[in-house]
Design a protein around this motif. Sequence first.
Motif, short mmCIF file in Angstrom:
data_model
loop_
_atom_site.label_atom_id
_atom_site.label_comp_id
_atom_site.label_asym_id
_atom_site.label_seq_id
_atom_site.Cartn_x
_atom_site.Cartn_y
_atom_site.Cartn_z
N LYS A 32 42.68 30.25 35.26
CA LYS A 32 43.33 30.03 36.62
C LYS A 32 44.83 30.25 36.93
CE LYS A 32 39.54 29.07 38.17
NZ LYS A 32 38.62 30.04 38.14
N LEU A 33 45.55 30.00 35.81
CA LEU A 33 47.10 30.11 35.49
C LEU A 33 47.42 31.65 35.65
CD1 LEU A 33 47.95 27.51 32.66
CD2 LEU A 33 48.45 27.41 35.11
N LYS A 34 46.55 32.52 35.56
CA LYS A 34 46.72 33.90 35.79
C LYS A 34 46.77 34.37 37.18
CE LYS A 34 44.64 34.86 31.21
NZ LYS A 34 43.23 35.50 30.70
N GLU A 35 46.08 33.67 37.91
CA GLU A 35 46.10 33.84 39.50
C GLU A 35 47.32 33.90 40.18
OE1 GLU A 35 43.10 31.47 41.65
OE2 GLU A 35 41.56 31.83 40.03
N GLU A 36 47.51 34.73 40.89
CA GLU A 36 48.97 34.72 41.68
C GLU A 36 49.00 33.51 42.38
OE1 GLU A 36 51.31 36.88 41.33
OE2 GLU A 36 50.65 37.64 39.65
N ARG A 37 48.20 33.09 43.39
CA ARG A 37 48.39 31.99 44.04
C ARG A 37 48.66 30.60 43.19
NH1 ARG A 37 42.51 30.15 47.06
NH2 ARG A 37 44.19 28.97 48.12
N VAL A 38 48.27 30.59 41.84
CA VAL A 38 48.63 29.59 41.06
C VAL A 38 50.15 29.82 40.62
CG1 VAL A 38 47.95 28.30 38.97
CG2 VAL A 38 46.21 29.20 40.37
N LYS A 39 50.17 31.02 40.07
CA LYS A 39 51.75 31.25 39.91
C LYS A 39 52.92 30.90 40.82
CE LYS A 39 50.85 34.75 36.40
NZ LYS A 39 51.05 36.07 36.02
N ARG A 40 52.38 31.24 42.10
CA ARG A 40 53.25 30.87 43.44
C ARG A 40 53.75 29.65 43.52
NH1 ARG A 40 50.03 34.89 46.43
NH2 ARG A 40 48.83 33.27 47.19
N VAL A 41 52.93 28.89 42.92
CA VAL A 41 52.99 27.34 42.86
C VAL A 41 53.71 26.68 41.66
CG1 VAL A 41 52.15 24.89 43.19
CG2 VAL A 41 51.29 26.95 44.65
N ILE A 42 52.72 27.05 40.40
CA ILE A 42 53.31 26.45 39.25
C ILE A 42 54.90 27.00 38.80
CG2 ILE A 42 52.90 26.35 36.85
CD1 ILE A 42 51.09 24.60 38.39
N ASP B 104 48.05 25.84 51.67
CA ASP B 104 46.92 26.10 50.85
C ASP B 104 46.69 26.44 49.85
OD1 ASP B 104 44.04 26.46 51.71
OD2 ASP B 104 44.33 28.47 51.21
N ASP B 105 47.80 26.86 49.21
CA ASP B 105 48.06 27.23 47.60
C ASP B 105 48.29 25.86 46.87
OD1 ASP B 105 47.70 29.86 47.97
OD2 ASP B 105 49.65 30.51 47.90
N TYR C 157 49.35 26.74 27.32
CA TYR C 157 48.79 27.94 27.52
C TYR C 157 49.64 28.86 28.73
CZ TYR C 157 44.36 26.59 26.06
OH TYR C 157 43.30 26.06 25.47
N LEU C 158 50.86 28.26 28.93
CA LEU C 158 51.93 28.71 29.92
C LEU C 158 53.14 28.74 29.45
CD1 LEU C 158 52.08 30.15 32.60
CD2 LEU C 158 52.77 27.94 33.35
N ASN C 159 53.96 29.94 29.04
CA ASN C 159 55.19 29.88 28.60
C ASN C 159 55.93 30.45 29.80
OD1 ASN C 159 55.50 32.83 28.32
ND2 ASN C 159 54.15 32.55 26.63
N GLU C 160 57.23 30.22 29.54
CA GLU C 160 58.40 30.62 30.58
C GLU C 160 58.08 32.17 31.08
OE1 GLU C 160 63.10 31.05 31.10
OE2 GLU C 160 62.17 29.26 29.90
N ARG C 161 57.81 32.99 30.18
CA ARG C 161 57.91 34.64 30.54
C ARG C 161 56.71 34.73 31.56
NH1 ARG C 161 56.25 36.38 25.28
NH2 ARG C 161 56.79 34.22 24.39
N ASN C 162 55.67 34.08 31.38
CA ASN C 162 54.69 34.09 32.61
C ASN C 162 55.06 33.98 34.05
OD1 ASN C 162 52.61 34.75 30.48
ND2 ASN C 162 51.64 32.68 30.68
N CYS C 163 56.19 33.23 34.13
CA CYS C 163 56.81 32.91 35.31
C CYS C 163 57.90 34.00 36.01
CB CYS C 163 57.33 31.53 35.70
SG CYS C 163 56.01 30.29 35.26
N ARG C 164 58.38 34.78 34.89
CA ARG C 164 59.50 35.35 35.35
C ARG C 164 59.25 36.63 36.39
NH1 ARG C 164 63.83 34.72 32.21
NH2 ARG C 164 63.53 33.70 30.13
N GLY C 165 57.79 37.22 36.30
CA GLY C 165 57.51 38.15 37.10
C GLY C 165 57.06 37.50 38.60
N ALA C 166 56.75 36.33 38.74
CA ALA C 166 56.53 35.48 39.98
C ALA C 166 57.70 35.46 40.64
CB ALA C 166 55.61 34.39 39.59
N GLN C 167 58.84 35.01 39.88
CA GLN C 167 60.15 34.50 40.91
C GLN C 167 61.35 35.57 40.55
OE1 GLN C 167 58.46 31.88 42.67
NE2 GLN C 167 60.67 31.57 42.52
#
Length: 192
Positions: A125-135, A150-151, A179-189
Amino acid sequence: MCGIRDVRDYRIHSDREKKIITGGSVFNIKAKSLRLGDFTKEETKILYQSHTEETGQIFAKGALDAVWELSEGQPWLVNALGYEVCYEMKANRDPSLVITPEMIYQAGENLIMRRETHIDQLADKLKEERVKRVICPMLLGADMEETRQDDIQYIIDLGLIKKSSSGLQISNIKYLMRYLNERNCRGAQGSV
């Protein structure tokens, strides 16, 4: 019947039309969605005490604090840790053996290393865009005023975040960070 997702969030993939059909099957009818809330520390203690009453196996001082630290009352984790430490770890099956905090931490590691279905599903689920938009904004300390409600509710229902008196917070941070490191969030923000 219980699942990690609301029926409305399931998607059917059409190979013929090469598209996603939303809404699922006509047979996926639901009356309402219910989410079992997190256990309190006292409810977690009562659950583990029922194991002691049934088997005679006791938990050493600090063991239940370790359960709470790892699970924060998330129902699947509370139960999975108890089952792992008392039944799956063969050396601990002897009910005369006292369960220690170290055994609880080992049980947590075992669940992660085995990639139990629930943890593996959350990792997916951590790969889903709507999850990344929140996490991601939460992890980066960014403003969340623009985040869709809703997200947010979807992520709460998954058990990844929870509401507290101080606002939204990450649930079970130790598991999430595996399962989630900071690099996973860079593209989302954008650039951080």
